[in-house]
Design an enzyme around this catalytic site. Structure first.
Site, PDB file in Angstrom:
ATOM      1  N   LYS A 178       0.832  -1.213   0.000  1.00 34.93           N
ATOM      2  CA  LYS A 178       0.000   0.000   0.000  1.00 34.93           C
ATOM      3  C   LYS A 178       0.859   1.251   0.000  1.00 34.93           C
ATOM      4  O   LYS A 178       2.030   1.243   0.359  1.00 34.93           O
ATOM      5  CB  LYS A 178      -0.986  -0.047   1.163  1.00 34.93           C
ATOM      6  CG  LYS A 178      -2.106  -1.045   0.832  1.00 34.93           C
ATOM      7  CD  LYS A 178      -3.293  -0.974   1.715  1.00 34.93           C
ATOM      8  CE  LYS A 178      -4.358  -1.921   1.139  1.00 34.93           C
ATOM      9  NZ  LYS A 178      -5.385  -2.284   2.110  1.00 34.93           N
ATOM     10  N   ARG A 182      -3.416 -10.298   4.446  1.00 37.76           N
ATOM     11  CA  ARG A 182      -3.756 -10.330   3.014  1.00 37.76           C
ATOM     12  C   ARG A 182      -2.586  -9.712   2.252  1.00 37.76           C
ATOM     13  O   ARG A 182      -2.317  -8.526   2.414  1.00 37.76           O
ATOM     14  CB  ARG A 182      -5.046  -9.530   2.796  1.00 37.76           C
ATOM     15  CG  ARG A 182      -5.527  -9.495   1.368  1.00 37.76           C
ATOM     16  CD  ARG A 182      -6.762  -8.603   1.251  1.00 37.76           C
ATOM     17  NE  ARG A 182      -7.248  -8.568  -0.116  1.00 37.76           N
ATOM     18  CZ  ARG A 182      -6.744  -7.793  -1.068  1.00 37.76           C
ATOM     19  NH1 ARG A 182      -5.736  -6.970  -0.804  1.00 37.76           N
ATOM     20  NH2 ARG A 182      -7.251  -7.822  -2.290  1.00 37.76           N
TER      21      ARG A 182
HETATM   22  N1  PMM Z   1      -7.278  -3.976   0.550  1.00 42.64           N
HETATM   23  C1  PMM Z   1      -7.558  -4.033  -0.756  1.00 42.64           C
HETATM   24  C2  PMM Z   1      -8.526  -4.898  -1.259  1.00 42.64           C
HETATM   25  N2  PMM Z   1      -9.215  -5.716  -0.427  1.00 42.64           N
HETATM   26  N3  PMM Z   1      -9.651  -6.482   1.740  1.00 42.64           N
HETATM   27  C3  PMM Z   1      -9.426  -6.434   3.060  1.00 42.64           C
HETATM   28  N4  PMM Z   1     -10.141  -7.215   3.898  1.00 42.64           N
HETATM   29  N5  PMM Z   1      -8.502  -5.593   3.595  1.00 42.64           N
HETATM   30  C4  PMM Z   1      -7.747  -4.761   2.814  1.00 42.64           C
HETATM   31  O1  PMM Z   1      -6.920  -4.009   3.370  1.00 42.64           O
HETATM   32  C5  PMM Z   1      -7.975  -4.780   1.409  1.00 42.64           C
HETATM   33  C6  PMM Z   1      -8.952  -5.668   0.906  1.00 42.64           C
HETATM   34  C7  PMM Z   1      -6.817  -3.122  -1.700  1.00 42.64           C
HETATM   35  O2  PMM Z   1      -5.586  -3.653  -2.021  1.00 42.64           O
HETATM   36  P1  PMM Z   1      -5.190  -4.253  -3.482  1.00 42.64           P
HETATM   37  O3  PMM Z   1      -5.837  -3.403  -4.527  1.00 42.64           O
HETATM   38  O4  PMM Z   1      -3.722  -4.218  -3.488  1.00 42.64           O
HETATM   39  O5  PMM Z   1      -5.693  -5.657  -3.558  1.00 42.64           O
END
Ligand code: PMM
Length: 299
Positions: free
Chosen positions: A228, A269
Site C-alpha cells: 500500500k 492479506r
Molecule cells: N485492501 C484491498 C482490497 N481488499 N480487503 C481487506 N479485507 N482488507 C484490505 O486491506 C484490502 C482488501 C486493496 O488492495 P489491493 O488493490 O492491493 O488488492
C-alpha cells in the site's frame, strides 16, 4: 496441479485452516487496473494460474476480487464483476483451494459462494449493499467486515478523524452490531481496520500500532497492508522524494507481516505470499521460544 491449502485444515467447523499461526491470504486481483500487479491477472486463466502458484508458495486462502479499490477507480457493472470472478472462484475451488471473494455486492458474493467460495471479504463492511448482511446471515459462512467510509472515487476526502483508532473502533463496533442484528453468527465474523481506505499514511501507522485494541473487539483480525501507498511514502526516494513503486514494497510488507503476526492477528492479506508465509512461520516459532524462555529464565 493439486492445491495444498486444505493440508492445514484441522476440524474447524467453518472449514477454514487453523494452524497455530497467522494465516496468509494471497491476493488474486482479476481487474484491468489493479495498482499493485498492473492487472497482470486480468485473464481468468492467468488468474487461476496465479492463484495456484500462491497456494504452492504457502497461501492458506486465496482472495479473488473483480473490483479495484484504488482511489479514484471506476466501478465495474455487476455483470462485469461476475464475469471476472466466477470462473476463477470456480476453478480454484475445484482445485481444492480455500477461496475468499473480495466483493461489496451481495449478488456477486452469493454467486461466488455457489461457485465454491468459502468466505466473503467485504471492504465496505456491509455498507455498500443492504442485501449483503442478510445474505451472510443465510449463508452462515465467514465474513470479513472491513472499516470503510465510502467508495474509492471520493474516499480520501473522508480521511478525517478526531482520533483515528477510537473512531475506527467505534465505527467497526457499529458494523459488528449491524451484522449480529442481521443474524450473522458471531463466530463467522472477522474484522479489519481497512488500511488505506479513507486513511492517511499517519492514520495507517497509528492503526497498526494499536492492533491489540482491534483484537479486543473479540473477533479475528485481518490486516491488509501489502504494497500500500503508505509503505511507498515511508520508503520514498531520498533524492527525488518519489514514493517507492508498488512492486518494490514487498520487504516492507513482510516487516509489517512479522509485527502484525507477533501481535496475534488472524490473517494477513498479501500479494507476495512466499515472504509472508515464511514470516508467519518464523514468528510462530519465535513465540514458542519466547514462551519457553519465560518458563526457564536465564539466571
Ligand atoms: N485492501 C484491498 C482490497 N481488499 N480487503 C481487506 N479485507 N482488507 C484490505 O486491506 C484490502 C482488501 C486493496 O488492495 P489491493 O488493490 O492491493 O488488492
Amino acid at each position: 496441479m493439486t492445491a495444498t491449502a486444505t493440508a492445514h485444515t484441522t476440524g474447524d467447523p467453518l472449514g477454514l485452516p487453523r494452524p497455530a499461526r497467522t494465516l496468509v491470504m494471497g491476493v488474486v486481483n482479476v481487474t484491468p487496473d489493479s495498482f499493485s500487479d498492473g492487472g497482470l491477472s486480468f485473464a481468468a486463466d492467468a488468474a487461476v494460474t496465479h492463484g495456484l502458484a500462491l497456494l504452492e508458495q504457502g497461501a492458506d486462502i486465496v482472495d479473488v476480487g473483480g473490483e479495484s479499490t484504488r482511489p479514484g477507480a471506476v466501478r465495474p457493472s455487476v455483470e462485469e464483476e461476475l464475469r471476472r470472478v466466477l470462473p476463477v472462484v470456480r476453478e480454484l475451488s475445484a482445485a481444492g483451494a480455500i477461496v475468499s471473494v473480495d466483493t461489496m455486492r451481495a449478488e456477486v458474493a452469493a454467486r461466488a459462494l455457489d461457485a465454491g467460495a468459502r468466505l466473503v471479504n467485504d471492504v465496505s463492511g456491509g455498507l455498500a449493499d443492504p442485501a449483503m448482511l442478510p445474505l451472510m446471515a443465510r449463508a452462515g459462512t465467514p465474513y470479513v467486515l472491513m472499516h470503510w467510509r465510502g467508495h474509492s472515487a471520493g474516499m480520501q476526502a473522508n480521511a478525517v478523524y478526531d482520533d483515528v483508532v477510537t473512531d475506527v473502533l467505534d465505527e467497526l463496533r457499529l458494523r459488528i452490531d449491524a451484522a449480529l442484528e442481521a443474524g450473522i453468527p458471531p463466530d463467522c465474523l472477522a474484522v479489519d481496520p481497512g488500511l488505506g481506505f479513507a486513511k492517511t499514511p499517519d492514520h495507517n501507522w497509528e492503526l497498526l500500532g494499536r492492533l491489540g485494541d482491534f483484537m479486543a473487539l473479540g473477533h479475528p483480525v485481518l490486516v491488509g497492508a501489502s504494497r500500500k501507498s503508505f509503505l511507498g511514502s515511508l520508503l520514498a526516494d531520498r533524492t527525488t522524494g518519489q514514493p517507492r513503486p508498488a512492486r518494490l514494497r514487498d520487504a516492507a510488507t513482510t516487516a509489517v507481516s512479522v509485527l502484525a503476526a507477533a501481535q496475534g492477528v488472524w490473517c494477513l492479506r498479501v500479494h507476495d505470499v512466499a515472504s509472508t508465509a515464511d514470516a508467519v512461520r518464523v514468528t510462530a516459532r519465535w513465540g514458542v521460544e519466547a514462551a519457553a524462555s519465560e518458563r526457564w529464565p536465564l539466571g
